[in-house]
Design an enzyme around this catalytic site. Structure first.
Site, PDB file in Angstrom:
ATOM      1  N   ASP A  92     113.024  72.619  50.829  1.00  0.00           N
ATOM      2  CA  ASP A  92     112.766  74.074  50.386  1.00  0.00           C
ATOM      3  C   ASP A  92     113.983  74.737  50.210  1.00  0.00           C
ATOM      4  O   ASP A  92     115.027  74.219  50.840  1.00  0.00           O
ATOM      5  CB  ASP A  92     111.849  74.837  51.349  1.00  0.00           C
ATOM      6  N   GLU A 155     112.138  74.248  56.297  1.00  0.00           N
ATOM      7  CA  GLU A 155     113.280  74.367  57.234  1.00  0.00           C
ATOM      8  C   GLU A 155     113.492  76.004  57.154  1.00  0.00           C
ATOM      9  O   GLU A 155     114.230  76.424  58.055  1.00  0.00           O
ATOM     10  CB  GLU A 155     114.263  73.470  56.689  1.00  0.00           C
TER      11      GLU A 155
END
Length: 402
Positions: A92, A155
């Site tokens: 991400d 994350e």
């Protein structure tokens, strides 16, 4: 023409020479185009790009769904039965936001730098890892242990990917873990962790003309925040030489229903950065004990704290072979010699160190403070090349040919 480096063995020289710069740039572009903003989107397209590359490179591939549309990826170059080397990353990126001169997910290269959201954090690092592993795979070396990329989702927000992965990881399988986050190619041997805490104060409403008839939750919260400020200042006065200190930061405060009403509730969102030996549970218990000793709760005031997110920190011995080998690999890859350092941010490596028992470092291309999470984010192509070479050298030296 290749100029032999006397510091490299013939195998190491061959690995360095085979790093494919065109492939490295192309894969970085593909990963940036795949976006994966978080919060606000999912990582599916990024994982698809990674999975396609892993299949083309001949890696063993495992895809693990951790939530709808959110999949962890584990790519392995098999080796022998000895402990291997893990690379860790995330798929991400933070939301692009405003202020971009060009569309953030349409990468381009200018003056030797690749621009686009995620170029530094951390699509460039992922591309460097995959190209390093692919180069070793192309040489058909017989490795003493496996090489593996673990790429998690989420994350940048609540860490659901690493929280799903860590409990399932097999202990003893890896001798070290390299988190490919941006460090300006400095070998980082420790970082603080992080936690999100929610402080809730419940009081009792009353007419503001008779405030003593009620119990003001906002006033009680203010007294708690004074305790937090004092603890923050005390910790800053005695910093750790590598990592500084644990810190408190008040993110938001919500409370009350109107000016003429004594506030019956106040909710405070708090960021508490963690030292490697701290945990959020102990911190909340200690604060609530201080609150009680100060006489802030009771008599109609009820105070609770909830842990909404916790990411552990870690610290690795600077003499550990993973650390010394990484420093040497960066130097031999053309990145120069630098001292080991600490990291001000938090990362998923703390879960690997704490829950899987694997020593960790953070080492990757790009700048954390001047590029990551910034508009017009970019990374130097030369940094990606050095990173790919260094990852390959580190892998050869730690789990190389039998």
């Amino acid at each position: 023409m290749t100029i032999p480096d006397p510091a490299l063995t013939p195998t190491e020289q061959a690995v360095v020479d085979r790093i494919d710069v065109t492939r490295l740039q192309s894969l970085t572009f593909d990963l940036i185009e795949a976006a994966g903003e978080n919060p606000g989107g999912f990582e599916e397209a990024t994982v698809a790009v990674l999975a396609d590359a892993c299949e083309r490179f001949g890696f063993t591939l495992e895809l693990i769904d951790v939530a709808p549309g959110r999949t962890n990826l584990v790519a392995t170059l098999p080796g022998g039965s000895e402990p291997g080397l893990m690379f860790l990353g995330h798929s991400d990126v933070v939301p692009a936001g405003e202020g971009w001169r060009t569309p953030p997910f349409e990468p381009f290269i200018d003056a030797g730098r690749i621009y686009g959201r995620g170029s530094t954090d951390m699509k460039g690092g992922l591309a460097s890892v995959l190209v390093a592993m692919a180069t070793i795979a192309s040489m058909e070396l017989s490795l003493r242990g496996p090489l593996q990329l673990v790429c998690t989702v989420d994350e940048e927000d609540l860490g659901i990917g690493i929280r799903a992965y860590a409990p399932t990881a097999q202990r003893g399988q890896f001798a070290g873990c390299v988190v490919a986050e941006p460090t300006d190619l400095t070998t980082v041997i420790g970082c603080r962790g992080d936690s999100y805490l929610k402080l809730t104060v419940n009081g009792m409403a009353a007419h503001s003309g008779r405030p003593d008839d009620g119990r003001n939750a906002i006033a009680a919260a203010a007294r708690v925040l004074e305790l937090i400020r004092a603890d923050h200042d005390a910790r800053r006065a005695a910093p750790d030489p590598l990592l500084g200190s644990g810190t408190w930061s008040i993110g938001s405060i919500l409370g009350g229903t109107g000016t003429s009403i004594v506030a019956a509730e106040c909710v405070v969102s708090i960021d508490r950065r963690l030292m490697p030996d701290e945990d959020a549970g102990a911190i909340t218990r200690d604060l609530l004990r201080l609150v009680h000793d100060a006489g802030i709760d009771g008599d109609g005031i009820v105070i609770t704290m909830d842990i909404e997110m916790e990411m552990p920190g870690f610290r690795t011995d600077p003499a550990h072979p993973l650390v010394t080998s990484a420093v040497d690999a960066i130097r031999d890859a053309g990145g120069g010699t630098s001292e080991v350092g600490g990291w001000t941010a938090a990362c998923d490596g703390g879960f690997i160190a704490r829950d899987v028992g694997v020593p960790c470092i953070v080492l990757g291309p790009g700048g954390l403070n001047d590029q990551a999470h910034q508009a017009n984010e970019s990374v130097g192509l030369d940094e990606l090349i050095v990173a790919a070479r260094a990852y390959a050298l580190l892998a050869i030296r730690m789990v190389g040919q039998v």
